[in-house]
Design a protein around this motif. Sequence first.
Motif, mmCIF file in Angstrom:
data_model
loop_
_atom_site.group_PDB
_atom_site.id
_atom_site.type_symbol
_atom_site.label_atom_id
_atom_site.label_comp_id
_atom_site.label_asym_id
_atom_site.label_seq_id
_atom_site.Cartn_x
_atom_site.Cartn_y
_atom_site.Cartn_z
ATOM 1 N N GLY A 46 58.977 32.666 43.496
ATOM 2 C CA GLY A 46 59.508 31.413 43.015
ATOM 3 C C GLY A 46 59.097 30.230 43.818
ATOM 4 N N CYS A 47 58.138 30.388 44.725
ATOM 5 C CA CYS A 47 57.907 29.311 45.678
ATOM 6 C C CYS A 47 56.629 28.536 45.438
ATOM 7 C CB CYS A 47 57.871 29.881 47.090
ATOM 8 S SG CYS A 47 59.266 30.941 47.442
ATOM 9 N N GLN A 48 55.519 29.226 45.162
ATOM 10 C CA GLN A 48 54.252 28.522 45.106
ATOM 11 C C GLN A 48 53.608 28.668 43.741
ATOM 12 O OE1 GLN A 48 53.033 31.232 47.842
ATOM 13 N NE2 GLN A 48 53.682 30.147 49.655
ATOM 14 N N ALA A 49 52.284 28.493 43.669
ATOM 15 C CA ALA A 49 51.595 28.565 42.398
ATOM 16 C C ALA A 49 50.416 29.504 42.452
ATOM 17 C CB ALA A 49 51.113 27.172 41.992
ATOM 18 N N GLU A 50 50.088 30.057 41.316
ATOM 19 C CA GLU A 50 49.057 31.075 41.228
ATOM 20 C C GLU A 50 47.742 30.464 40.808
ATOM 21 O OE1 GLU A 50 46.543 33.454 38.606
ATOM 22 O OE2 GLU A 50 47.786 31.755 38.134
ATOM 23 N N GLY A 51 46.638 31.066 41.277
ATOM 24 C CA GLY A 51 45.354 30.610 40.804
ATOM 25 C C GLY A 51 44.232 31.360 41.457
ATOM 26 N N PRO A 52 43.022 31.291 40.904
ATOM 27 C CA PRO A 52 41.878 31.972 41.475
ATOM 28 C C PRO A 52 41.515 31.405 42.837
ATOM 29 C CG PRO A 52 41.482 31.379 39.189
ATOM 30 C CD PRO A 52 42.743 30.686 39.618
ATOM 31 N N ASP A 53 40.767 32.183 43.582
ATOM 32 C CA ASP A 53 40.349 31.761 44.909
ATOM 33 C C ASP A 53 39.013 31.043 44.908
ATOM 34 O OD1 ASP A 53 42.599 32.771 46.003
ATOM 35 O OD2 ASP A 53 41.692 34.593 46.800
ATOM 36 N N GLU A 54 38.271 31.111 43.806
ATOM 37 C CA GLU A 54 36.937 30.556 43.824
ATOM 38 C C GLU A 54 36.862 29.335 42.939
ATOM 39 O OE1 GLU A 54 34.097 33.520 42.885
ATOM 40 O OE2 GLU A 54 34.865 34.948 44.339
ATOM 41 N N PHE B 293 39.816 42.113 43.314
ATOM 42 C CA PHE B 293 38.456 42.604 43.131
ATOM 43 C C PHE B 293 37.972 42.235 41.734
ATOM 44 C CE2 PHE B 293 35.341 46.093 42.235
ATOM 45 C CZ PHE B 293 34.401 45.705 43.167
ATOM 46 N N ASN B 294 37.689 40.947 41.534
ATOM 47 C CA ASN B 294 37.244 40.415 40.255
ATOM 48 C C ASN B 294 36.546 39.094 40.528
ATOM 49 O OD1 ASN B 294 39.433 38.215 40.060
ATOM 50 N ND2 ASN B 294 40.665 40.089 40.201
ATOM 51 N N PRO B 295 35.733 38.585 39.589
ATOM 52 C CA PRO B 295 34.966 37.371 39.855
ATOM 53 C C PRO B 295 35.811 36.161 40.239
ATOM 54 C CG PRO B 295 34.094 38.486 37.926
ATOM 55 C CD PRO B 295 35.366 39.206 38.296
ATOM 56 N N ALA B 296 37.027 36.064 39.694
ATOM 57 C CA ALA B 296 37.885 34.927 40.021
ATOM 58 C C ALA B 296 38.647 35.136 41.327
ATOM 59 C CB ALA B 296 38.874 34.668 38.883
ATOM 60 N N GLY B 297 38.651 36.354 41.847
ATOM 61 C CA GLY B 297 39.363 36.639 43.089
ATOM 62 C C GLY B 297 40.865 36.563 42.957
ATOM 63 N N ILE B 298 41.402 36.748 41.747
ATOM 64 C CA ILE B 298 42.842 36.599 41.542
ATOM 65 C C ILE B 298 43.553 37.933 41.642
ATOM 66 C CG2 ILE B 298 42.689 34.469 40.218
ATOM 67 C CD1 ILE B 298 42.819 36.141 37.669
ATOM 68 N N GLY B 299 44.846 37.865 41.916
ATOM 69 C CA GLY B 299 45.628 39.037 42.216
ATOM 70 C C GLY B 299 45.575 39.326 43.702
ATOM 71 N N LYS C 196 52.047 38.436 55.286
ATOM 72 C CA LYS C 196 50.589 38.382 55.254
ATOM 73 C C LYS C 196 50.099 38.778 53.856
ATOM 74 C CE LYS C 196 49.578 39.055 60.178
ATOM 75 N NZ LYS C 196 48.686 39.743 61.152
ATOM 76 N N GLU C 197 48.829 38.517 53.595
ATOM 77 C CA GLU C 197 48.264 38.716 52.258
ATOM 78 C C GLU C 197 46.938 39.456 52.350
ATOM 79 O OE1 GLU C 197 46.762 35.790 48.644
ATOM 80 O OE2 GLU C 197 48.658 35.329 49.659
ATOM 81 N N PHE C 198 46.646 40.240 51.284
ATOM 82 C CA PHE C 198 45.440 41.061 51.249
ATOM 83 C C PHE C 198 44.815 41.027 49.851
ATOM 84 C CE2 PHE C 198 48.386 42.663 54.323
ATOM 85 C CZ PHE C 198 47.617 42.986 55.428
ATOM 86 N N LYS C 199 43.519 41.256 49.803
ATOM 87 C CA LYS C 199 42.809 41.525 48.557
ATOM 88 C C LYS C 199 42.267 42.944 48.623
ATOM 89 C CE LYS C 199 42.900 37.180 46.978
ATOM 90 N NZ LYS C 199 43.580 36.764 45.733
ATOM 91 N N LEU C 200 42.214 43.594 47.484
ATOM 92 C CA LEU C 200 41.620 44.925 47.400
ATOM 93 C C LEU C 200 40.137 44.757 47.124
ATOM 94 C CD1 LEU C 200 42.400 47.919 47.523
ATOM 95 C CD2 LEU C 200 42.662 47.864 45.037
ATOM 96 N N ASN C 201 39.303 45.308 48.003
ATOM 97 C CA ASN C 201 37.856 45.209 47.846
ATOM 98 C C ASN C 201 37.249 46.588 47.703
ATOM 99 O OD1 ASN C 201 37.247 42.397 47.904
ATOM 100 N ND2 ASN C 201 37.855 42.373 50.057
ATOM 101 N N ARG C 202 36.128 46.619 47.019
ATOM 102 C CA ARG C 202 35.385 47.867 46.835
ATOM 103 C C ARG C 202 34.049 47.732 47.544
ATOM 104 N NH1 ARG C 202 32.645 50.681 41.884
ATOM 105 N NH2 ARG C 202 33.384 52.840 42.068
ATOM 106 N N PRO D 281 38.769 25.207 38.828
ATOM 107 C CA PRO D 281 38.877 24.132 39.803
ATOM 108 C C PRO D 281 40.179 24.131 40.577
ATOM 109 C CG PRO D 281 39.198 23.296 37.576
ATOM 110 C CD PRO D 281 38.741 24.717 37.450
ATOM 111 N N ARG D 282 41.153 24.944 40.186
ATOM 112 C CA ARG D 282 42.416 24.951 40.911
ATOM 113 C C ARG D 282 42.233 25.528 42.301
ATOM 114 N NH1 ARG D 282 45.858 28.647 37.508
ATOM 115 N NH2 ARG D 282 43.837 29.626 37.330
ATOM 116 N N ASP D 283 43.071 25.082 43.227
ATOM 117 C CA ASP D 283 43.067 25.677 44.551
ATOM 118 C C ASP D 283 43.770 27.024 44.502
ATOM 119 O OD1 ASP D 283 41.757 23.565 45.967
ATOM 120 O OD2 ASP D 283 43.574 22.376 45.702
ATOM 121 N N PRO D 284 43.474 27.915 45.468
ATOM 122 C CA PRO D 284 44.097 29.236 45.469
ATOM 123 C C PRO D 284 45.563 29.151 45.863
ATOM 124 C CG PRO D 284 42.761 28.948 47.429
ATOM 125 C CD PRO D 284 42.532 27.733 46.569
#
Length: 702
Positions: free
Chosen positions: A19-27, A257-263, A278-284, A32-35
């Motif tokens: 409930g605190c922040q906003a979602e968006g892609p990392d790239e 692990f997707n082109p937009a870097g989301i999730g 802390k935060e993590f991304k799943l990479n292959r 154009p949104r910020d992550p």
Amino acid sequence: MLKHSLKAALAAGAVLCAGCQAEGPDEASVDPRDPISDRGGMGVTNRGQEQGLGSVLPQTVDARKSVVLTETAILTGFTLSGVLTQLAAQNGGTGLNSTQLFRQLWDTQNPTTGQADLQPSAHCNDTGNLLNGFPNGCRPSEGAQAVPTSITNINSYSAIGLYNRFDLAPTSGADCGEYRVVFAKTGGGGGRNFIIFEAALPNPRPDLGIDGCRPVQAFWRDLSTKPVATRATAVRDFYFIGLPGFSPVIHMNNYGFNPAGIGQVRVNMFIGGPWMLKEFKLNRQCPGGVCTLKFTPVTVKANPAGRLFNPTSTHALAPSFRAHFITQVEELAVNNVNTFNYSVPDTFNAAQSDAQSFGIEDDYSAQFGNGASTFRNDIQAELNRLGSTVSPNQIVARAQALSCGGCHDRSNSASLGGFSFPNSASFVHSTESTQTGPEGTRFAVSNALANTFIPFRKQVMEDFLNADHPLTPVSRFDISGSATDGRFGYWVERRATGVVMKASLDSGGESVLAFNRPDPIAVATDGLNVYWTEAGGSILKVSVLGGAVSTVATGLTGLGGIATDGTSLFITQGSSILSLPLAGGATTALATGRPGLTGRITVDGANLFWHEGNDVQRMPKGGGAISLFTSRPAITGIASDGVRLWVSEDLNPGNVLAFPLAGGAPVATFAAAFNINSISAGGGHVVWTENRNPGVVMAKVK
């Protein structure tokens, strides 16, 4: 209006930090949104925009069944081992197994070299205890879970909440929002600890924009009416198998692990201290052609390093951060606890967020201070421009509330100017404590979730479900008539090689019921079959499921409109109105000598309505006295649902009106669009067509 933005798109909580922040892609190259990760998309951009038509019978949901699920009877179907096993299997069974994935996540909190069987892997001191140039502390108490013999292991965690975060879906429909599973440590020694899997679900129909996500919200809507056992099965299938056309929620591509870097995957740690997020991304990674999955530490989103708020900071990024922050004051000054917001370019984001300590770097208010500064003056100047009464200190306090640490504890009951920030539940929003609910034992949620954030997300969901929406892209040609049975919309496209089509009211996805039909004119349905007229004088039908086309009648020169009450067919032929059995047979004349007939006709349980000239006429469906129902200019369609008569008008823009069947003024009106040329009503929906060549088929909850 929301519908206009949708059409434009077609044409061209632990909820950790819940409930605190906003979602968006990392790239930025993707979007154009910020992550940003917990506030945004449908939940901020729309801000409760008007819906065009105030629905007569709007769809509503039970928030504790369709927005958040915490019943233990449902969550027993979700295990941390099950989630990680599915992710490992999607990798092809090579690389790390589920237990190793769990251990590797926590090995990131250890200094090099870590556990030998997990290498190569990231560690907290890889770059001098820095990530993105900001401190990244080691957490050996949590890192101890990487040891194979640790008392705290993959089986020490239990699922405590499932969250429908459709409010995080971008209005463009680039994805369908996040669908979260929260795990809490409920065994395995002392200390609290949480893991949250925040899957960004892909939209399989980007051509429909955000309405490509409608099947997902229809699924969550329908959970409101299901008993807990049925709900448990349905939601587990949604997460592990997926809806038709959609990937499973639990998929390795949905956690970064997707082109937009989301999730992402986030952790909320307090086996040791202080309470840290802390935060993590799943990479292959596939060195030598053998692929393995790894959790990679990334910045904590919407969490700028606290030192950047210090007006005296000499950090190299401080000047650019302060300049950017001034551009965000307008969003932060919004006086709504659910929608004030700001974006943070990732270059400014920290590696971690402390939810417990005060007066330190993560304490933005302490860093900003109370003294005079150019930074303060610039914020005040922007507030003056906006005519806002919020103070610079309150603007910074609002930014603090949107950080993970602020949302989870630091901003509890904070006065933010016009409102106070709601309280978490001892550093979390989704707790491992149980309570008795209406359907048995369930895990408790924070006051902030229960009383502020969940009701808002419920409203976002309902607004979306009740908005008018396209069943097709703007891609249909020669639309001639429509019908609906409350599950699907049907229409015909009139040309020499015409088609009879259908699309789900929830999911869109048009399909052909009959093709290469010569000049189909109008269509009707009884929920079992679809009936239509053709210019050559025939009436035909096909099952709503598709299949062979059969002939009902032929040789009816001058055919026009068609309607059905489930027992008989009603048609216009020249200046006459006729009826005949559904299976075909002799016609019966109900009205003759009506030279102004347009072919627009509808029927309900008692009456037949038709359009001639500028008038809508009414007659008992078995025949009898004819009476004027209403007169309107530019009528292009009529439809009765047994409660109201719906009338479409092709004006500039077009209208859809709902009249009480007793007659009188319309009880609901909304601006539809341009070139509206048919309307139908059934179940809970109204369907209309806009024949703009290309045109579109639209639907709306009544």
